[in-house]
Scaffold this active site. Structure first.
Site, PDB file in Angstrom:
ATOM      1  N   SER A  71       0.820  -1.218   0.000  1.00  0.00           N
ATOM      2  CA  SER A  71       0.000   0.000   0.000  1.00  0.00           C
ATOM      3  C   SER A  71       0.848   1.260   0.000  1.00  0.00           C
ATOM      4  O   SER A  71       1.970   1.275   0.513  1.00  0.00           O
ATOM      5  CB  SER A  71      -0.884   0.037   1.251  1.00  0.00           C
ATOM      6  OG  SER A  71      -1.721  -1.074   1.290  1.00  0.00           O
TER       7      SER A  71
ATOM      8  N   SER B 237       3.264  -4.559   8.188  1.00  0.00           N
ATOM      9  CA  SER B 237       3.511  -5.155   9.504  1.00  0.00           C
ATOM     10  C   SER B 237       4.788  -5.970   9.418  1.00  0.00           C
ATOM     11  O   SER B 237       5.124  -6.524   8.375  1.00  0.00           O
ATOM     12  CB  SER B 237       2.326  -6.001   9.972  1.00  0.00           C
ATOM     13  OG  SER B 237       1.742  -6.675   8.909  1.00  0.00           O
TER      14      SER B 237
ATOM     15  N   GLU C 228      -3.905 -14.144   0.664  1.00  0.00           N
ATOM     16  CA  GLU C 228      -4.226 -13.391   1.879  1.00  0.00           C
ATOM     17  C   GLU C 228      -5.710 -13.537   2.242  1.00  0.00           C
ATOM     18  O   GLU C 228      -6.079 -13.679   3.393  1.00  0.00           O
ATOM     19  CB  GLU C 228      -3.872 -11.913   1.657  1.00  0.00           C
ATOM     20  CG  GLU C 228      -4.044 -11.054   2.909  1.00  0.00           C
ATOM     21  CD  GLU C 228      -3.331  -9.713   2.802  1.00  0.00           C
ATOM     22  OE1 GLU C 228      -2.972  -9.315   1.681  1.00  0.00           O
ATOM     23  OE2 GLU C 228      -3.149  -9.074   3.856  1.00  0.00           O
TER      24      GLU C 228
END
Lengths: 350, 397
Positions: free
Chosen positions: B145, B177, B260
Site C-alpha cells: 500500500s 507489519s 491473503e
C-alpha cells in the site's frame, strides 16, 4: 462441541445424484407425492430397513428437503417424513414403528405431529390442537395427551374433525384438529412424550433448516440472474455496488446458513449430543438468511418483484412461516444461552 | 514421512507429535489471573517485537526440523511433499495446543510470499529464498500500500528505474507489519509510467537492511505501533531480486492477495470465545444472553465453515464460496464481540478500574476495525464475492 467428522459436511456423489434427480422432479409443476414416495422413495430415506425404509440417513433426507424447499413444494415431507417419522423412531416403540413406519416410508400413508396437548382418558382423546402442519390431510396424527402418568404420545387416525386454517403460506397448510373421544393408541412409554417431542422437534429443526437453505439458494440465483440482465441507466443493475454489495452480504449469510444446516443434519445421526445446540443454531441462522434472501428477492426485482404473478412473494410467505415454525429465533437463542450455562450468570460474578 | 498417510492417520500423527512438543490448550490459560490481553494488534516496542518474533521463530524451526513444517511444499524445496490441504489438517490439530501465537509476519512469509516465489521465482530464487523462508530463518513483509494506492493498489507510484545490472527504487510504502523484523520486503513498483497502470508494474524483493530503507512505525488507533511506513530512497536492488517478469508485477501481486483472502478463516474466534466466557461469568440480563448466544452461534458457524473447507480439501475438490466468505464473516464476528462485551462490562469497559479482564477489552474494541480494512477492505471483499463468485458485471474502471 463440534466433534463431527468434517467429511459429513461434504456432499457425497450419491447425494449429489439424488439432488439432481430431485431438482428435476420438483421443477415440474405436477410433482406428486406418488412419484416422490413410490418411485424415488424419499419418505423412506432415513427409515431403517427393518421398518420398510431405505436405511440411508438424515443427510440424504436433508438433500431431499433442500430441493423441496427450493421449489416450495407443498408435499408433506417435513410433517410426515421428518416430524412424525422422527417421533416414532424416538419412541423406541417397536410395535408402533412396525405398525406405522412401513406405510409412511412407502408414502401410502402420511402422518403429522401436533405440538399442543389434549386430554387422554382410557385410550380416548378429547380437546383441540391448532396449527397442525398438514393436519387436514394426514392419515395419522401423533399428539401428546395428558394422562395420570404424565404427557404421553398417542397415535390417532379418526374420531376428530379437521378445520384448515387460512395461512400466510398456502404451500404449508395448517389445520385445527378437534378430538371428540377419538380412539387412540399410546406411542412409547406412558409419560414419555416430552423426550420424544424434543427429539422430533430437533430433527424437525434440522429438516426445516435444509428446506430454508434450498429456498435461499433459489432466491439468490434468481436475483443474480435478474440483476445481470436488467438494464437501467444503460448498464446492468448488477454492476452497481449498491446492488452487488447487498448480494455479496446475502451470499455470506447463505453460506453461514448452509454451514449451520449441514452441521445440524449431520448431528441427527452422528452426534445426537450436539444436536440440541446445532438445531437451535440452525434455526437462528437459517431463518435470518431466508428472511433476508426473500426480502432481497422482492426488492432487487423492483416493481415486478411486488406483483402477484412473480414467485418472490411465495418465498416471503414461506420464509416468515418457517421463521415462526418450531420456535422463534429469539426463543432458540434463549435455549442456547441456557444450554451454555448463560442463564445464571449472576451467581458467578467475575 | 514416507508415502502419503491418509488424512485421518495424518491428523493422528500430528496430534501425537504435538503432544510431545507442546502443551494442550486450555490447560494453560486460567480465568481471572495472568495475561488478560485480547489485543487484536499487539502493542509492542521494537525490543518486545524482536523477542516475540524469536520465540515464534524457535517453534517454527522446531516443527520444520522435525518434519512438521512446509507440509505441502515439494521435497526438493525443503517441504514434506504432502497434498495442499494437509497444511489445513495440521493447523486444525495445532489449534488445540498452546504454541506461540504467530504474529502477522509469519503467515505473510509462509502463506503469501513463499507461494508467490513458488509460482513466479526462477530456479535460483527458489533455491535461495524458499528454504530460509519456510524455516522462518528469513521473514518477508509486504511493501504494497501507498498513501495514494490503498483499495486501488495498482495505482502505486513507487518507481523502480533500471541502473547498470540492477534497479533503483524510490518511494513510500505504508501499513507494513513486521518491517522491523523482516529480512525481505516484497515491493510493488512502477517500472513503466507510460502504459496503463496494471501493465507498468514490477515486483522486487528488497533487503530491509539495504542502504536507503528507512522504517518508521505508524501509531494506529489503538495507541500501539503494529505497522510501519517504509521509505525507499535510492535503494539499489540487483536484477536477480526481481520477482517475475518486468511489467507482469500485477499478476504477481494478485497471487499474493488471493492467498491473503483465504488465510483469514479463524480470525476473531479466540476473542469471541473469551467474550462468551465473560458472559458466563458476568451478571447478564436478557439482552446480554441473547447477544452472547448469537455470538456463540457465529463462532460455531465460523468453525463449521472452516470444517467445510477442510472437508472439500480432504475430498480433493476445490472449496466453493465457503472459502471466500471467511474474511467478511470474521470481521462481523469481531464487531459483534465488541457489542457483547460493551453490554456486559458497561462503564468498566471505558474506565480502567484495575479489575482483571475488563478495560483490557478496549484493545479489541479499537483493534477490530483494522481487520475490516487490512488485507482488502470489507467493501473490496464484497466486490470480489459479487464479481468472482456470483458472476456480476465488473465495476466500470
Amino acid at each position: 462441541m463440534l466433534t463431527i467428522d468434517p467429511a459429513l459436511l461434504a456432499e457425497t456423489d450419491e447425494q449429489a445424484q439424488l439432488r439432481s434427480v430431485l431438482r428435476e422432479f420438483f421443477a415440474d409443476p405436477g410433482a406428486d407425492w406418488h412419484t416422490l414416495a413410490g418411485q424415488i422413495g424419499v419418505p423412506g430415506l432415513a427409515v431403517p430397513e427393518r421398518y420398510g425404509g431405505a436405511g440411508y440417513g438424515f443427510r440424504e433426507l436433508a438433500v431431499a428437503l433442500g430441493e423441496a424447499g427450493r421449489a416450495l413444494s407443498p408435499l408433506p415431507l417435513l410433517s410426515s417424513a421428518v416430524l412424525a417419522t422422527s417421533a416414532l423412531l424416538a419412541s423406541n416403540d417397536d410395535e408402533a414403528c412396525a405398525r406405522h413406519l412401513p406405510a409412511l416410508a412407502a408414502g401410502t400413508s402420511t402422518a403429522t405431529l401436533g405440538f399442543g396437548t389434549v386430554d387422554a382418558e382410557a385410550g380416548r382423546l378429547r380437546g383441540a390442537v391448532d396449527m397442525v402442519l398438514d393436519g387436514a390431510d394426514a392419515s395419522l396424527v401423533l399428539i401428546p395427551g395428558r394422562t395420570p402418568a404424565g404427557l404421553t404420545l398417542f397415535a390417532c387416525a379418526d374420531g376428530f374433525t379437521r378445520r384448515p386454517r387460512r395461512v400466510l403460506d398456502p404451500s404449508r397448510p395448517q389445520a385445527l384438529l378437534e378430538f371428540h373421544d377419538a380412539p387412540a393408541t399410546p406411542v412409547g412409554p406412558p409419560g414419555g412424550a416430552e423426550a420424544i417431542l424434543a427429539a422430533a422437534r430437533d430433527a424437525g429443526l434440522a429438516g426445516l433448516a435444509a428446506e430454508q437453505v434450498g429456498g435461499c439458494e433459489h432466491a439468490l440465483e434468481a436475483t443474480v440472474a435478474h440483476v445481470r440482465q436488467r438494464n437501467q441507466f444503460g448498464r446492468p443493475i448488477g454492476s452497481f455496488q449498491a446492488v452487488k454489495h447487498r448480494l455479496a452480504d446475502l451470499l455470506v449469510e447463505i453460506e453461514a446458513a448452509k454451514s449451520a444446516a449441514g452441521y445440524a443434519a449431520a448431528c441427527v445421526d452422528a452426534a445426537p449430543d450436539e444436536l440440541p445446540v446445532a438445531a437451535s443454531a440452525a434455526k437462528v441462522v437459517c431463518s435470518a438468511a431466508s428472511v433476508r434472501a426473500a426480502a432481497e428477492y422482492v426488492q432487487l426485482h423492483g416493481g415486478i418483484g411486488f406483483t402477484w404473478e412473480h414467485p418472490a412473494h411465495r418465498y416471503v410467505r414461506r420464509a416468515r412461516t418457517s421463521e415462526v415454525f418450531l420456535g422463534l429465533p429469539h426463543e432458540h437463542r434463549a435455549r442456547i444461552a441456557a444450554l451454555l450455562g448463560l442463564d445464571d450468570g449472576g451467581a458467578n460474578v467475575a | 514421512m514416507t508415502g502419503i498417510p491418509d488424512p485421518a492417520s495424518f491428523r493422528a500423527q500430528a496430534r501425537a507429535w504435538l503432544g510431545t512438543a507442546a502443551a494442550r490448550r486450555g490447560e494453560t490459560r486460567a480465568w481471572g489471573s495472568g495475561d488478560d490481553s485480547v489485543a487484536v494488534f499487539e502493542n509492542w516496542t521494537e525490543d518486545e517485537e524482536r523477542a516475540h518474533t524469536e520465540r515464534i521463530r524457535d517453534w517454527e524451526r522446531t516443527r520444520y526440523d522435525q518434519g512438521w513444517g512446509a507440509l505441502s511444499w515439494p521435497v526438493e524445496l525443503g517441504g514434506q511433499g504432502l497434498p495442499p490441504h494437509y497444511e489445513g489438517l495440521y493447523r486444525a490439530e495445532e489449534a488445540a495446543f498452546d504454541v506461540p501465537q504467530r504474529t502477522e509476519i509469519f503467515p505473510v512469509t509462509r502463506h503469501l510470499v513463499a507461494p508467490a516465489i513458488g509460482i513466479w521465482g526462477t530456479e535460483e530464487q527458489k533455491q535461495r529464498w524458499l528454504r530460509p523462508m519456510l524455516r522462518a530463518d528469513e521473514l518477508a513483509c509486504q511493501l504494497f500500500s501507498e498513501t495514494e494506492a490503498g483499495a486501488d493498489l495498482a495505482a502505486v507510484r513507487t518507481r523502480a528505474v533500471r541502473h547498470d545490472d540492477g534497479w533503483v527504487l524510490d518511494g513510500h510504502k505504508v501499513w507494513t507489519s513486521g518491517a522491523r523484523v523482516a529480512t525481505w520486503g516484497v515491493a510493488v513498483c512502477r517500472t513503466d509510467p507510460e502504459v496503463p497502470k496494471h501493465a507498468g508494474i514490477t515486483v522486487f524483493l528488497v533487503r530491509m537492511d539495504a542502504p536507503g530503507v528507512t522504517i518508521r512505525p505508524i501509531r494506529q488507533m489503538t495507541g500501539g505501533e503494529s505497522f510501519n511506513e517504509v521509505y525507499l530512497d535510492g535503494v539499489v536492488v540487483p536484477d536477480a531480486d526481481r520477482l517475475g517478469p518486468v511489467g507482469q508485477g500485477w499478476k504477481v501481486t494478485l497471487s499474493v492477495l488471493a492467498a491473503e483472502r483465504l488465510d483469514s478463516g479463524t480470525l476473531g474466534l479466540d476473542n469471541a470465545d473469551r467474550a462468551i466466557e465473560l458472559a458466563r461469568r458476568c451478571p447478564a440480563g436478557e439482552v446480554q444472553r441473547d447477544l452472547a448466544a448469537d455470538l456463540y452461534i457465529r463462532t460455531l458457524v465460523q468453525r463449521v465453515i472452516g470444517l467445510r473447507i477442510t472437508a472439500a480439501l480432504e475430498a480433493g475438490t476445490a472449496p466453493g464460496a465457503e472459502a471466500s466468505v471467511g474474511k467478511l464473516y470474521a470481521t462481523e464476528t469481531m464487531r459483534r464481540t465488541t457489542d457483547l462485551v460493551l453490554r456486559l462490562l458497561g462503564p468498566r469497559l471505558v474506565a480502567d478500574t484495575g479489575e482483571w479482564g475488563t478495560f483490557a477489552w478496549t484493545e479489541h474494541l479499537l483493534g477490530a476495525p483494522g481487520y475490516a480494512i487490512a488485507g482488502g477492505t470489507d467493501e473490496i471483499q464484497r466486490n470480489i464475492l459479487s464479481e468472482r463468485v456470483l458472476g456480476l458485471p465488473r465495476e466500470p474502471r
